[in-house]
Design an enzyme around this catalytic site. Structure first.
Site, PDB file in Angstrom:
ATOM      1  N   GLY A  46      -7.983  -2.778  -2.815  1.00  0.00           N
ATOM      2  CA  GLY A  46      -6.849  -1.946  -3.206  1.00  0.00           C
ATOM      3  C   GLY A  46      -6.707  -1.701  -4.697  1.00  0.00           C
ATOM      4  O   GLY A  46      -6.062  -0.733  -5.116  1.00  0.00           O
ATOM      5  N   ASP A 102      -3.227  -4.717  -6.652  1.00  0.00           N
ATOM      6  CA  ASP A 102      -2.479  -3.469  -6.494  1.00  0.00           C
ATOM      7  C   ASP A 102      -0.999  -3.733  -6.284  1.00  0.00           C
ATOM      8  O   ASP A 102      -0.157  -3.091  -6.873  1.00  0.00           O
ATOM      9  CB  ASP A 102      -3.073  -2.633  -5.328  1.00  0.00           C
ATOM     10  CG  ASP A 102      -3.255  -3.440  -4.049  1.00  0.00           C
ATOM     11  OD1 ASP A 102      -2.904  -4.644  -4.024  1.00  0.00           O
ATOM     12  OD2 ASP A 102      -3.753  -2.874  -3.066  1.00  0.00           O
ATOM     13  N   ASP A 105       3.333  -8.560  -2.797  1.00  0.00           N
ATOM     14  CA  ASP A 105       4.260  -8.438  -1.666  1.00  0.00           C
ATOM     15  C   ASP A 105       4.784  -9.838  -1.337  1.00  0.00           C
ATOM     16  O   ASP A 105       5.680 -10.332  -2.017  1.00  0.00           O
ATOM     17  CB  ASP A 105       3.501  -7.765  -0.504  1.00  0.00           C
ATOM     18  CG  ASP A 105       4.387  -7.366   0.653  1.00  0.00           C
ATOM     19  OD1 ASP A 105       5.430  -8.014   0.860  1.00  0.00           O
ATOM     20  OD2 ASP A 105       4.056  -6.428   1.388  1.00  0.00           O
ATOM     21  N   LYS A 133       7.021  -5.837  -4.811  1.00  0.00           N
ATOM     22  CA  LYS A 133       8.195  -5.750  -3.928  1.00  0.00           C
ATOM     23  C   LYS A 133       9.116  -6.890  -4.337  1.00  0.00           C
ATOM     24  O   LYS A 133       9.002  -8.012  -3.834  1.00  0.00           O
ATOM     25  CB  LYS A 133       7.767  -5.833  -2.460  1.00  0.00           C
ATOM     26  CG  LYS A 133       6.973  -4.612  -2.020  1.00  0.00           C
ATOM     27  CD  LYS A 133       6.667  -4.615  -0.543  1.00  0.00           C
ATOM     28  CE  LYS A 133       5.887  -3.374  -0.168  1.00  0.00           C
ATOM     29  NZ  LYS A 133       5.466  -3.351   1.252  1.00  0.00           N
ATOM     30  N   PHE A 154       6.294   0.467   3.190  1.00  0.00           N
ATOM     31  CA  PHE A 154       4.848   0.371   3.187  1.00  0.00           C
ATOM     32  C   PHE A 154       4.283   1.583   2.443  1.00  0.00           C
ATOM     33  O   PHE A 154       4.493   2.725   2.841  1.00  0.00           O
ATOM     34  CB  PHE A 154       4.263   0.300   4.607  1.00  0.00           C
ATOM     35  CG  PHE A 154       2.848  -0.176   4.573  1.00  0.00           C
ATOM     36  CD1 PHE A 154       2.548  -1.519   4.431  1.00  0.00           C
ATOM     37  CD2 PHE A 154       1.796   0.733   4.607  1.00  0.00           C
ATOM     38  CE1 PHE A 154       1.238  -1.962   4.345  1.00  0.00           C
ATOM     39  CE2 PHE A 154       0.477   0.295   4.524  1.00  0.00           C
ATOM     40  CZ  PHE A 154       0.207  -1.050   4.392  1.00  0.00           C
ATOM     41  N   VAL A 155       3.592   1.302   1.335  1.00  0.00           N
ATOM     42  CA  VAL A 155       3.124   2.379   0.468  1.00  0.00           C
ATOM     43  C   VAL A 155       1.603   2.503   0.525  1.00  0.00           C
ATOM     44  O   VAL A 155       0.891   1.519   0.763  1.00  0.00           O
ATOM     45  CB  VAL A 155       3.586   2.162  -0.997  1.00  0.00           C
ATOM     46  CG1 VAL A 155       5.093   2.326  -1.104  1.00  0.00           C
ATOM     47  CG2 VAL A 155       3.164   0.791  -1.514  1.00  0.00           C
ATOM     48  N   ASP A 161      -4.165   1.233   0.855  1.00  0.00           N
ATOM     49  CA  ASP A 161      -4.587   1.836   2.124  1.00  0.00           C
ATOM     50  C   ASP A 161      -3.682   1.461   3.282  1.00  0.00           C
ATOM     51  O   ASP A 161      -2.931   0.487   3.217  1.00  0.00           O
ATOM     52  CB  ASP A 161      -5.987   1.355   2.479  1.00  0.00           C
ATOM     53  CG  ASP A 161      -5.970  -0.098   2.974  1.00  0.00           C
ATOM     54  OD1 ASP A 161      -5.512  -0.973   2.218  1.00  0.00           O
ATOM     55  OD2 ASP A 161      -6.372  -0.340   4.122  1.00  0.00           O
ATOM     56  N   ARG A 167      -6.661   5.796   0.438  1.00  0.00           N
ATOM     57  CA  ARG A 167      -6.941   5.235  -0.890  1.00  0.00           C
ATOM     58  C   ARG A 167      -7.137   6.346  -1.928  1.00  0.00           C
ATOM     59  O   ARG A 167      -6.887   6.158  -3.107  1.00  0.00           O
ATOM     60  CB  ARG A 167      -8.207   4.372  -0.852  1.00  0.00           C
ATOM     61  CG  ARG A 167      -8.077   3.098  -0.035  1.00  0.00           C
ATOM     62  CD  ARG A 167      -9.236   2.155  -0.340  1.00  0.00           C
ATOM     63  NE  ARG A 167      -9.427   1.150   0.692  1.00  0.00           N
ATOM     64  CZ  ARG A 167      -8.761   0.003   0.769  1.00  0.00           C
ATOM     65  NH1 ARG A 167      -7.845  -0.274  -0.126  1.00  0.00           N
ATOM     66  NH2 ARG A 167      -8.999  -0.865   1.728  1.00  0.00           N
TER      67      ARG A 167
HETATM   68  P1  XMP Z   1       0.719 -10.234  -0.292  1.00  0.00           P
HETATM   69  O1  XMP Z   1       1.732 -10.241   0.845  1.00  0.00           O
HETATM   70  O2  XMP Z   1      -0.415 -11.183  -0.052  1.00  0.00           O
HETATM   71  O3  XMP Z   1       0.153  -8.780  -0.219  1.00  0.00           O
HETATM   72  O4  XMP Z   1       1.390 -10.378  -1.632  1.00  0.00           O
HETATM   73  C1  XMP Z   1      -0.751  -8.344  -1.125  1.00  0.00           C
HETATM   74  C2  XMP Z   1      -1.787  -7.508  -0.462  1.00  0.00           C
HETATM   75  O5  XMP Z   1      -1.328  -6.926   0.770  1.00  0.00           O
HETATM   76  C3  XMP Z   1      -1.548  -5.575   0.798  1.00  0.00           C
HETATM   77  N1  XMP Z   1      -0.229  -4.891   0.816  1.00  0.00           N
HETATM   78  C4  XMP Z   1      -0.055  -3.596   0.940  1.00  0.00           C
HETATM   79  N2  XMP Z   1      -0.947  -2.610   1.068  1.00  0.00           N
HETATM   80  N3  XMP Z   1       0.808  -1.036   1.151  1.00  0.00           N
HETATM   81  C5  XMP Z   1      -0.506  -1.335   1.169  1.00  0.00           C
HETATM   82  O6  XMP Z   1      -1.312  -0.409   1.245  1.00  0.00           O
HETATM   83  C6  XMP Z   1       1.780  -1.968   1.046  1.00  0.00           C
HETATM   84  O7  XMP Z   1       2.963  -1.650   1.028  1.00  0.00           O
HETATM   85  C7  XMP Z   1       1.309  -3.317   0.937  1.00  0.00           C
HETATM   86  N4  XMP Z   1       1.965  -4.487   0.811  1.00  0.00           N
HETATM   87  C8  XMP Z   1       0.973  -5.429   0.730  1.00  0.00           C
HETATM   88  C9  XMP Z   1      -2.342  -5.252  -0.436  1.00  0.00           C
HETATM   89  O8  XMP Z   1      -3.704  -5.243  -0.108  1.00  0.00           O
HETATM   90  C10 XMP Z   1      -2.097  -6.368  -1.395  1.00  0.00           C
HETATM   91  O9  XMP Z   1      -3.192  -6.676  -2.205  1.00  0.00           O
END
Ligand code: XMP
Length: 182
Positions: A46, A102, A105, A133, A154-155, A161, A167
């Site tokens: 990402g 990227d 979350d 987030k 969800f972005v 992606d 992407r």
């Molecule tokens: P965590 O929960 O581990 O998430 O902090 C990080 C990874 O999860 C993916 N991610 C997203 N990908 N839209 C996406 O396309 C979203 O809203 C999203 N939220 C989490 C992403 O790969 C990130 O590195």
């Protein structure tokens, strides 16, 4: 592709402006100790486009490291935990490391990578994310450089992606919920 979006959240122009500002802050932080060497550890896939844009604004001598982590599986957007799929491809012992992701979350991804890089003997570890987030990001996963704080939508786009699509969208947009929620 655009028809799958609920709305554009962050335009390509705003992203470009913010990436320049972040690069300036990062350059100031690392300029003081260039001798130790900087490695930007990029979490794939990402962060690819973010990496490409950011490093071309950074006038520092640096190495790029890559690591692949999976956190989302197939047709779901619910986090199922993070796992290193392809290990770090460079030696970071004694070097300053900037983790690049990227989006921050739930923090599971960065927690796993931070542990891996710390175990490899990095001199310092900081984190840079394009998106965060804020309501969900846990206190034990700090990010020193943050592009934009966003709501819990969800972005996709600009490298992000859903099921490996979107992407190549130049802007960041909110995916229409009916496309991923059952
Ligand atoms: P965590 O929960 O581990 O998430 O902090 C990080 C990874 O999860 C993916 N991610 C997203 N990908 N839209 C996406 O396309 C979203 O809203 C999203 N939220 C989490 C992403 O790969 C990130 O590195």
């Amino acid at each position: 592709m655009i028809a799958d979006l609920d709305r554009i959240l962050i335009s390509r122009e705003r992203i470009a402006g913010r990436v320049k500002e972040m690069a300036k802050a990062i350059a100031e932080t690392y300029a003081a100790d260039e001798a130790a060497g900087l490695t930007i550890v990029t979490i794939l896939s990402g962060s690819l486009i973010f990496l490409a844009d950011l490093i071309r604004e950074l006038p520092l001598k640096m190495k790029i490291g890559l690591i692949t982590v999976s956190s989302y599986r197939g047709e779901t957007t619910a986090p199922l935990g993070a796992r290193i799929d392809r290990d770090l491809n460079v030696d970071v012992a004694g070097r300053h490391v900037l983790l690049l992701d990227d989006i921050l979350d739930t923090g599971g991804t960065l927690r796993v990578v931070r542990e891996r890089v710390a175990a490899a003997g990095a001199k310092s570890i900081r984190t840079c994310v394009l998106l965060r987030k804020l309501a969900k990001a846990p206190a034990d996963v700090p990010a020193e450089f943050v592009g934009f704080d966003i709501e819990d939508d969800f972005v996709v786009g600009y490298g992000l992606d859903y099921n490996d699509y979107y992407r190549n969208l130049p802007d960041i947009g909110v995916l229409r919920p009916e496309l991923y929620k059952s």
